[in-house]
Design an enzyme around this catalytic site. Structure first.
Site, PDB file in Angstrom:
ATOM      1  CD  GLN A 286      -2.784   1.314   2.415  1.00 20.11           C
ATOM      2  OE1 GLN A 286      -3.335   2.357   2.697  1.00 20.11           O
ATOM      3  NE2 GLN A 286      -2.988   0.228   3.129  1.00 20.11           N
ATOM      4  CB  SER A 287       3.632   2.560   2.027  1.00 24.53           C
ATOM      5  OG  SER A 287       4.615   1.629   1.606  1.00 24.53           O
TER       6      SER A 287
ATOM      7  NE  ARG B  68       8.300 -12.545  -6.137  1.00 27.36           N
ATOM      8  CZ  ARG B  68       9.265 -13.005  -5.337  1.00 27.36           C
ATOM      9  NH1 ARG B  68       9.976 -14.041  -5.684  1.00 27.36           N
ATOM     10  NH2 ARG B  68       9.472 -12.432  -4.177  1.00 27.36           N
TER      11      ARG B  68
ATOM     12  CD  GLU C  26      -1.668   2.225   8.307  1.00 28.75           C
ATOM     13  OE1 GLU C  26      -1.358   2.424   7.133  1.00 28.75           O
ATOM     14  OE2 GLU C  26      -1.772   3.134   9.150  1.00 28.75           O
TER      15      GLU C  26
ATOM     16  CG  ASP D 181       0.554   0.886   4.714  1.00 26.83           C
ATOM     17  OD1 ASP D 181       1.749   0.832   5.004  1.00 26.83           O
ATOM     18  OD2 ASP D 181      -0.218  -0.076   4.814  1.00 26.83           O
TER      19      ASP D 181
ATOM     20  N   GLY E  48      -7.421  20.772  18.826  1.00 31.29           N
ATOM     21  CA  GLY E  48      -7.072  22.183  18.971  1.00 31.29           C
ATOM     22  C   GLY E  48      -7.615  22.755  20.262  1.00 31.29           C
ATOM     23  N   GLY E  49      -7.711  24.051  20.335  1.00 32.87           N
ATOM     24  CA  GLY E  49      -8.141  24.690  21.570  1.00 32.87           C
ATOM     25  C   GLY E  49      -9.654  24.792  21.713  1.00 32.87           C
TER      26      GLY E  49
HETATM   27  N1  CAO Z   1      11.568 -10.551  -9.464  1.00 35.80           N
HETATM   28  C1  CAO Z   1      12.163 -11.338  -8.556  1.00 35.80           C
HETATM   29  N2  CAO Z   1      12.128 -11.117  -7.229  1.00 35.80           N
HETATM   30  C2  CAO Z   1      11.422 -10.062  -6.817  1.00 35.80           C
HETATM   31  C3  CAO Z   1      10.757  -9.182  -7.703  1.00 35.80           C
HETATM   32  C4  CAO Z   1      10.859  -9.471  -9.075  1.00 35.80           C
HETATM   33  N3  CAO Z   1      10.272  -8.705  -9.981  1.00 35.80           N
HETATM   34  N4  CAO Z   1      10.152  -8.230  -6.990  1.00 35.80           N
HETATM   35  C5  CAO Z   1      10.410  -8.477  -5.707  1.00 35.80           C
HETATM   36  N5  CAO Z   1      11.183  -9.578  -5.601  1.00 35.80           N
HETATM   37  C6  CAO Z   1      11.724 -10.145  -4.385  1.00 35.80           C
HETATM   38  C7  CAO Z   1      12.799  -9.263  -3.795  1.00 35.80           C
HETATM   39  O1  CAO Z   1      14.024  -9.416  -4.456  1.00 35.80           O
HETATM   40  C8  CAO Z   1      12.821  -9.726  -2.373  1.00 35.80           C
HETATM   41  O2  CAO Z   1      13.514 -10.959  -2.295  1.00 35.80           O
HETATM   42  P1  CAO Z   1      14.711 -11.229  -1.233  1.00 35.80           P
HETATM   43  O3  CAO Z   1      14.096 -11.030   0.116  1.00 35.80           O
HETATM   44  O4  CAO Z   1      15.075 -12.630  -1.527  1.00 35.80           O
HETATM   45  O5  CAO Z   1      15.778 -10.271  -1.470  1.00 35.80           O
HETATM   46  C9  CAO Z   1      11.342  -9.962  -2.162  1.00 35.80           C
HETATM   47  O6  CAO Z   1      10.733 -10.195  -3.401  1.00 35.80           O
HETATM   48  C10 CAO Z   1      10.707  -8.690  -1.592  1.00 35.80           C
HETATM   49  O7  CAO Z   1      10.389  -9.013  -0.426  1.00 35.80           O
HETATM   50  P2  CAO Z   1       9.897  -8.053   0.733  1.00 35.80           P
HETATM   51  O8  CAO Z   1      10.703  -8.511   1.900  1.00 35.80           O
HETATM   52  O9  CAO Z   1       9.901  -6.637   0.432  1.00 35.80           O
HETATM   53  O10 CAO Z   1       8.390  -8.544   0.820  1.00 35.80           O
HETATM   54  P3  CAO Z   1       7.652  -9.156   2.062  1.00 35.80           P
HETATM   55  O11 CAO Z   1       6.323  -9.573   1.548  1.00 35.80           O
HETATM   56  O12 CAO Z   1       8.443 -10.225   2.734  1.00 35.80           O
HETATM   57  O13 CAO Z   1       7.528  -7.932   3.061  1.00 35.80           O
HETATM   58  C11 CAO Z   1       6.834  -5.716   3.646  1.00 35.80           C
HETATM   59  C12 CAO Z   1       6.549  -6.969   2.827  1.00 35.80           C
HETATM   60  C13 CAO Z   1       5.804  -4.698   3.249  1.00 35.80           C
HETATM   61  C14 CAO Z   1       6.723  -6.032   5.135  1.00 35.80           C
HETATM   62  C15 CAO Z   1       8.258  -5.212   3.337  1.00 35.80           C
HETATM   63  O14 CAO Z   1       8.389  -5.053   1.967  1.00 35.80           O
HETATM   64  C16 CAO Z   1       8.586  -3.889   4.022  1.00 35.80           C
HETATM   65  O15 CAO Z   1       8.849  -3.836   5.231  1.00 35.80           O
HETATM   66  N6  CAO Z   1       8.605  -2.811   3.253  1.00 35.80           N
HETATM   67  C17 CAO Z   1       8.997  -1.480   3.740  1.00 35.80           C
HETATM   68  C18 CAO Z   1       7.942  -0.882   4.593  1.00 35.80           C
HETATM   69  C19 CAO Z   1       6.622  -0.777   3.874  1.00 35.80           C
HETATM   70  O16 CAO Z   1       6.493  -0.246   2.810  1.00 35.80           O
HETATM   71  N7  CAO Z   1       5.603  -1.250   4.565  1.00 35.80           N
HETATM   72  C20 CAO Z   1       4.270  -1.015   4.090  1.00 35.80           C
HETATM   73  C21 CAO Z   1       3.648  -2.240   3.734  1.00 35.80           C
HETATM   74  S1  CAO Z   1       1.976  -1.977   3.442  1.00 35.80           S
HETATM   75  O17 CAO Z   1       1.970  -0.749   2.513  1.00 35.80           O
END
Ligand code: CAO
Length: 472
Positions: A63-64, A84, A185, A214, A293-294
């Site tokens: 979302q963010s 991906r 979030e 987000d 606010g106030g």
């Molecule tokens: N081709 C191949 N691999 C891909 C890809 C693509 N096109 N796009 C993404 N990937 C892979 C990445 O390389 C990564 O793999 P590795 O961990 O092996 O390096 C993985 O997908 C991305 O994983 P992620 O850790 O970002 O995703 P997650 O689902 O495990 O975590 C989240 C999600 C949101 C917790 C994490 O991305 C995060 O903390 N983001 C920053 C904070 C944020 O934006 N939070 C808001 C979330 S809700 O809006």
């Protein structure tokens, strides 16, 4: 800004030029004196959109990040969402309401974008990403900390390929003890000070329904990006933009940090806790529905509250309209009664005052309260349900709520651009299917020929790795 077929050499040369020269926008050639182009003679709203010509490499998910890139797309940027292969943004399948169709979670955050599938872990996939990096202005991502670097797309690498590239990231936390944490979030709402100051004094901390962690951080990031683009006009080079969700939430909760500093000097007199004689602790307490606010305010029942959970109104006892309030609720003597006549005198009696106002609001619908109070400038707000908002004609008219047609799920509502520009009219297009624009981007943006596209596809760079490959 983005060219169809950028040349790395060109970008390098641009970076070497002195800052002033490199910064001069093409349009400035036609400038007359002040360095800006002549004012357009086109009617307002017909001179393109604010971010026309801007190309964004969108690595965002959930979302963010998508909130940020969707807004930039509404403003006219060409947003190319890299997903991906096989899976795409995880939200495509989350909270599905129509079988096999992209969820509303996804469709409402990815309108007006293009989607290309690329496996970033495939050498050919990385080759395509390199080409996209050279032709885009901004790379936006919100992967977990370190994921972009693990892909090989470190700042140094990206910046070397395209010195003008702005690399914009959302992370949960900025540098510090929690920088490596994954964040969603509600974690951000809690860590940013919103949860501890939301809810009722007697109850536990509460998170709010508005996605301030987000979507709020996505908004901050969008401002960071356009600011970096503006600076690039002068410097000719890109920069990193980082928005931590904790910081974004704190920015939205800044009045509570204000109160934290005030509480050290004495009680917070506008909190109803003060009027009730309940002592304050060391940290800012939860203030229920007190206004920030106030001007004291509270949520009051309206006619029908017994069966309608949204038959409520927010009522503000704004000092300058106190006399009008007394007349409306039928307490004219409160205008001069020393216990009620001044804001200070009223503070210990706020509970009683709001109870009396509620006796009156309960005899009216929330819309009748609005009508009566607005006529005499008393600030009130109806508690609108999402159903009422979805059906509100004025929001449809302004494009804040838009109906979009999708080939698989059919019609759905989305939130359009809440920022209205008089010369840049937003067009909300449906979200893309997974990889819908893969061929289009390869052909039109990167200039690949049909046989080359077929070759790339055969290489497996655009499709999900086969199970055997994964196992190997
Ligand atoms: N081709 C191949 N691999 C891909 C890809 C693509 N096109 N796009 C993404 N990937 C892979 C990445 O390389 C990564 O793999 P590795 O961990 O092996 O390096 C993985 O997908 C991305 O994983 P992620 O850790 O970002 O995703 P997650 O689902 O495990 O975590 C989240 C999600 C949101 C917790 C994490 O991305 C995060 O903390 N983001 C920053 C904070 C944020 O934006 N939070 C808001 C979330 S809700 O809006």
């Amino acid at each position: 800004m983005a060219k169809k077929k950028p040349k790395q050499a060109k970008a390098k040369a641009a970076a070497k030029k002195p800052a002033r020269k490199a910064a001069k926008p093409a349009a400035a050639k036609k400038a007359n004196g002040n360095g800006l182009p002549k004012p357009s003679s086109k009617p307002y709203g017909q001179a393109g959109r604010a971010l026309d010509g801007l190309r964004i490499l969108d690595f965002t998910h959930v979302q963010s990040g998508p909130t940020c890139t969707q807004l930039l797309a509404y403003m006219g940027a060409d947003v190319i969402k890299v997903e991906r292969p096989g899976a795409g943004d995880i939200t495509r399948g989350q909270l599905r309401d129509v079988p096999n169709a992209d969820s509303l979670y996804f469709t409402m955050l990815n309108g007006s974008k293009r989607s290309i599938t690329i496996d970033s872990k495939h050498p050919k996939g990385m080759d395509i990403l390199n080409r996209l990096i050279k032709t885009c202005d901004v790379l936006v991502e919100n992967f977990a900390p370190g994921a972009l670097d693990r892909m090989g797309l470190t700042w140094d690498y990206v910046h070397k390929l395209n010195p003008r590239m702005i690399v914009a990231s959302v992370k949960g936390f900025g540098p510090g003890p929690y920088e490596d944490c994954k964040v969603y979030e509600n974690v951000a709402q809690c860590a940013g000070g919103a949860a501890s100051t939301t809810g009722f004094r007697e109850g536990p901390p509460l998170v709010t329904g508005a996605q301030i962690g987000d979507s709020g951080t996505g908004l901050h990031l969008a401002l960071g990006i356009v600011s970096a683009l503006f600076q690039r006009n002068r410097t000719g080079r890109g920069q990193k933009v980082l928005c931590a969700m904790q910081d974004g939430v704190l920015n939205l909760a800044r009045v509570k940090l204000r109160d934290q500093q005030r509480i050290e000097k004495g009680p917070l007199t506008e909190y109803s806790q003060y009027g009730e004689g309940v002592p304050f602790g060391k940290a800012v307490p939860r203030a229920g529905n007190d206004s920030g606010g106030g001007q004291p305010g509270w949520i009051l029942k309206c006619r029908g509250w017994e069966s309608d959970p949204d038959a409520y109104v927010y009522f503000i006892t704004q000092a300058p309209v106190w006399q009008a309030i007394c007349d409306v609720i039928g307490e004219p003597t409160w205008k001069t009664d020393p216990n009620y006549a001044t804001p200070k005198a009223r503070l210990p009696h706020l509970k009683k005052i709001f109870a009396r106002i509620e006796d009156w609001t309960m005899t009216k619908t929330k819309f009748e309260v609005m009508e009566i109070c607005n006529a005499v400038d008393i600030p009130v707000g109806p508690i609108l349900s999402m159903k009422e908002i979805a059906e509100e004609p004025s929001l449809r008219k302004t494009g804040t709520v838009v109906e979009v047609d999708h080939p698989i799920r059919g019609k759905y509502l989305s939130v359009g651009n809440p920022i209205k520009l008089s010369d840049s009219i937003s067009e909300v297009k449906r979200s893309p299917l997974l990889g819908e624009h893969t061929d289009e981007v390869l052909k039109d943006v990167l200039g690949f020929k049909a046989n080359e596209i077929a070759e790339i596809k055969n290489s497996g760079a655009l499709s999900a790795p086969k199970k055997e490959d994964k196992a190997a």
